[in-house]
Write a protein that holds these residues in place. Structure first.
Motif, PDB file in Angstrom:
ATOM      1  N   VAL A  35      47.913 -28.354 -19.132  1.00 31.56           N
ATOM      2  CA  VAL A  35      46.823 -28.437 -18.166  1.00 31.56           C
ATOM      3  C   VAL A  35      47.427 -28.770 -16.803  1.00 31.56           C
ATOM      4  N   CYS A  36      47.203 -27.888 -15.841  1.00 32.59           N
ATOM      5  CA  CYS A  36      47.807 -28.036 -14.518  1.00 32.59           C
ATOM      6  C   CYS A  36      46.828 -28.724 -13.568  1.00 32.59           C
ATOM      7  N   GLY A  37      47.174 -29.903 -13.090  1.00 36.00           N
ATOM      8  CA  GLY A  37      46.312 -30.669 -12.204  1.00 36.00           C
ATOM      9  C   GLY A  37      46.407 -30.227 -10.758  1.00 36.00           C
ATOM     10  N   SER A  38      45.741 -30.959  -9.872  1.00 42.23           N
ATOM     11  CA  SER A  38      45.697 -30.627  -8.439  1.00 42.23           C
ATOM     12  C   SER A  38      47.098 -30.473  -7.856  1.00 42.23           C
ATOM     13  N   GLY A  39      47.336 -29.318  -7.240  1.00 41.36           N
ATOM     14  CA  GLY A  39      48.623 -29.068  -6.609  1.00 41.36           C
ATOM     15  C   GLY A  39      49.732 -28.705  -7.570  1.00 41.36           C
ATOM     16  N   LEU A  40      49.443 -28.657  -8.876  1.00 43.61           N
ATOM     17  CA  LEU A  40      50.485 -28.398  -9.876  1.00 43.61           C
ATOM     18  C   LEU A  40      50.299 -27.062 -10.567  1.00 43.61           C
ATOM     19  N   GLN A  69      39.405 -27.164  -4.554  1.00 45.94           N
ATOM     20  CA  GLN A  69      40.575 -26.616  -3.881  1.00 45.94           C
ATOM     21  C   GLN A  69      41.841 -27.072  -4.612  1.00 45.94           C
ATOM     22  N   GLY A  70      42.772 -26.118  -4.829  1.00 47.92           N
ATOM     23  CA  GLY A  70      44.007 -26.444  -5.540  1.00 47.92           C
ATOM     24  C   GLY A  70      43.927 -26.176  -7.024  1.00 47.92           C
ATOM     25  N   HIS A  71      42.747 -25.738  -7.502  1.00 46.56           N
ATOM     26  CA  HIS A  71      42.573 -25.373  -8.910  1.00 46.56           C
ATOM     27  C   HIS A  71      42.222 -23.889  -8.966  1.00 46.56           C
ATOM     28  N   ALA A  72      43.187 -23.059  -9.366  1.00 46.70           N
ATOM     29  CA  ALA A  72      42.998 -21.609  -9.313  1.00 46.70           C
ATOM     30  C   ALA A  72      41.902 -21.132 -10.262  1.00 46.70           C
ATOM     31  N   GLY A  73      41.774 -21.779 -11.410  1.00 51.45           N
ATOM     32  CA  GLY A  73      40.735 -21.394 -12.351  1.00 51.45           C
ATOM     33  C   GLY A  73      41.114 -20.209 -13.210  1.00 51.45           C
ATOM     34  N   MET A 120      49.153 -30.894 -26.527  1.00 48.91           N
ATOM     35  CA  MET A 120      48.625 -30.747 -25.169  1.00 48.91           C
ATOM     36  C   MET A 120      49.514 -31.517 -24.201  1.00 48.91           C
ATOM     37  N   VAL A 121      49.959 -30.826 -23.162  1.00 49.28           N
ATOM     38  CA  VAL A 121      50.665 -31.481 -22.053  1.00 49.28           C
ATOM     39  C   VAL A 121      49.693 -31.471 -20.874  1.00 49.28           C
ATOM     40  N   VAL A 122      49.272 -32.645 -20.448  1.00 44.57           N
ATOM     41  CA  VAL A 122      48.229 -32.758 -19.436  1.00 44.57           C
ATOM     42  C   VAL A 122      48.815 -33.366 -18.164  1.00 44.57           C
ATOM     43  N   THR A 123      48.552 -32.747 -17.030  1.00 45.38           N
ATOM     44  CA  THR A 123      49.058 -33.269 -15.759  1.00 45.38           C
ATOM     45  C   THR A 123      47.899 -33.532 -14.804  1.00 45.38           C
ATOM     46  N   VAL A 229      45.277 -44.193 -10.816  1.00 43.15           N
ATOM     47  CA  VAL A 229      43.848 -43.944 -10.972  1.00 43.15           C
ATOM     48  C   VAL A 229      43.542 -42.504 -10.589  1.00 43.15           C
ATOM     49  N   GLY A 230      42.636 -41.874 -11.348  1.00 39.77           N
ATOM     50  CA  GLY A 230      42.269 -40.498 -11.062  1.00 39.77           C
ATOM     51  C   GLY A 230      40.935 -40.129 -11.681  1.00 39.77           C
ATOM     52  N   MET A 231      40.545 -38.859 -11.489  1.00 35.74           N
ATOM     53  CA  MET A 231      39.202 -38.403 -11.841  1.00 35.74           C
ATOM     54  C   MET A 231      39.192 -37.360 -12.956  1.00 35.74           C
ATOM     55  N   SER A 232      40.197 -37.373 -13.824  1.00 32.74           N
ATOM     56  CA  SER A 232      40.278 -36.351 -14.869  1.00 32.74           C
ATOM     57  C   SER A 232      41.063 -36.884 -16.061  1.00 32.74           C
ATOM     58  N   THR A 233      41.531 -35.979 -16.889  1.00 31.96           N
ATOM     59  CA  THR A 233      42.532 -36.214 -17.932  1.00 31.96           C
ATOM     60  C   THR A 233      42.017 -36.961 -19.161  1.00 31.96           C
ATOM     61  N   VAL A 234      41.416 -38.125 -18.983  1.00 35.28           N
ATOM     62  CA  VAL A 234      41.031 -38.938 -20.138  1.00 35.28           C
ATOM     63  C   VAL A 234      40.029 -38.233 -21.047  1.00 35.28           C
ATOM     64  N   PRO A 235      38.991 -37.565 -20.528  1.00 31.71           N
ATOM     65  CA  PRO A 235      38.107 -36.835 -21.446  1.00 31.71           C
ATOM     66  C   PRO A 235      38.869 -35.801 -22.280  1.00 31.71           C
ATOM     67  N   GLU A 236      39.825 -35.120 -21.659  1.00 32.84           N
ATOM     68  CA  GLU A 236      40.636 -34.136 -22.386  1.00 32.84           C
ATOM     69  C   GLU A 236      41.478 -34.812 -23.466  1.00 32.84           C
ATOM     70  N   ILE A 237      42.017 -35.989 -23.141  1.00 34.63           N
ATOM     71  CA  ILE A 237      42.826 -36.730 -24.105  1.00 34.63           C
ATOM     72  C   ILE A 237      41.978 -37.138 -25.301  1.00 34.63           C
TER      73      ILE A 237
END
Length: 317
Positions: A35-40, A69-73, A120-123, A229-237
């Motif tokens: 999973v590619c996060g913002s800017g990654l 922005q930064g998430h190509a989708g 799963m590799v999550v960033t 701290v961030g606004m993603s990732t944990v639900p996916e985990i």
């Protein structure tokens, strides 16, 4: 309040069937998802040029669309490393703050499970609460604080679907220790320990957003034991572990949170400042999304190399 949809299993199966129909046989059984996060999003460049298939989220049935922005989708499938390991990359993700249900936010993770993903590799891009961290450092997550989950915004809320997993999944082992060990070995193997950028292990605090945290909130999170701290990732985990997948997660530190209390209006020095001076003084340390994306671009090559090395070593076992 958001409740897990019992039909998610059926919808995820429909979506996985559609995706497989668009893939050549060599890519139909990926074992790892990234999973590619913002800017990654540049992580998609780590895979071989051929065979490679890109599917826009908007063209995939039941899939949420990212508006950030930064998430190509897009979903990208290909081979990585000398062992040509089949992988799936989620370039961009859906966030709860965008207005999606928690069920939809984690839908892509469910689809990964149906596709046969085992790891799963999550960033993500995150703010640094630990004052020993620097912008551009990488944090290998070893635990998390699911603040929304503690007050009922949990992707597993609602009827449990046994095809996915047990009713009460443990999370004390959420972040795979063997994979974390491999990450540190890969960091040294690549010689990244010889440079300024550092790798840490730490705790991620999940907050809903989309506002960045106040100074008081940053101090609270740090007191609770959070390093980033961030606004993603944990639900996916949560969903990945509920489904029995192994998890490796990285945060890229894109800004350092301001922990000291803000200036007081009755302070004599503040009373003497002009409006422009007040603006400059209060803006110190303020996070912006542009800053997040820029930090991601600068560190992307190291993150890409690290994940590629981990997966190359992983596929040789």
């Amino acid at each position: 309040m958001d409740v897990a949809n019992p039909r998610t299993y059926q919808r995820a199966t429909e979506t996985a069937t559609h995706i497989r129909s668009a893939l050549p046989e060599t890519l139909q059984n990926p074992k790892v998802a990234i999973v590619c996060g913002s800017g990654l999003g540049g992580l998609a460049d780590t895979i071989e040029a051929e065979p490679k298939v890109e599917l826009a989220y908007g063209d995939i049935p039941n899939f949420p669309r990212s508006t950030v922005q930064g998430h190509a989708g897009k979903f990208v499938f290909g081979l990585i490393g000398p062992q040509r390991l089949p992988v799936a990359l989620l370039v961009g993700r859906a966030h709860f703050y965008e207005g999606h249900s928690m069920d939809l936010v984690t839908f892509a993770t469910r689809v990964c499970k149906v596709l046969g993903i085992e790891t799963m590799v999550v960033t993500n891009a995150a703010g640094g609460l630990n004052q020993d961290y620097a912008v551009g450092d990488i944090v290998c997550l070893n635990d998390h604080l699911n603040l929304p989950g503690m007050v009922g915004i949990n992707p597993l809320r609602g009827p449990n679907v046994e095809e996915w997993g047990v009713r009460f999944p443990p999370l004390s082992d959420a972040y795979d220790l063997d994979l974390r060990r491999r990450a540190h070995r890969a960091w040294r193997k690549l010689g990244l320990d010889k440079q300024k950028r550092r790798i840490h292990e730490g705790v991620y605090a999940f907050v809903v957003g989309p506002t960045y945290e106040t100074r008081a909130e940053c101090r609270m999170l740090r007191t609770l034991g959070a390093d980033v701290v961030g606004m993603s990732t944990v639900p996916e985990i949560v969903i990945a572990r509920h489904s029995g997948m192994r998890v490796l997660a990285f945060s890229l530190v894109t800004n350092i949170a301001v922990l000291e209390a803000g200036p007081r209006g009755d302070d004599e020095a503040i009373q003497a400042m002009s409006k422009s001076e007040l603006h400059v003084h209060l803006s110190k340390g303020k996070a912006t999304h542009e800053e997040v994306l820029e930090s991601g671009r600068e560190a992307a090559k190291d993150v890409q190399a690290l994940i590629k090395q981990v997966l190359s070593d992983y596929s040789q076992d």
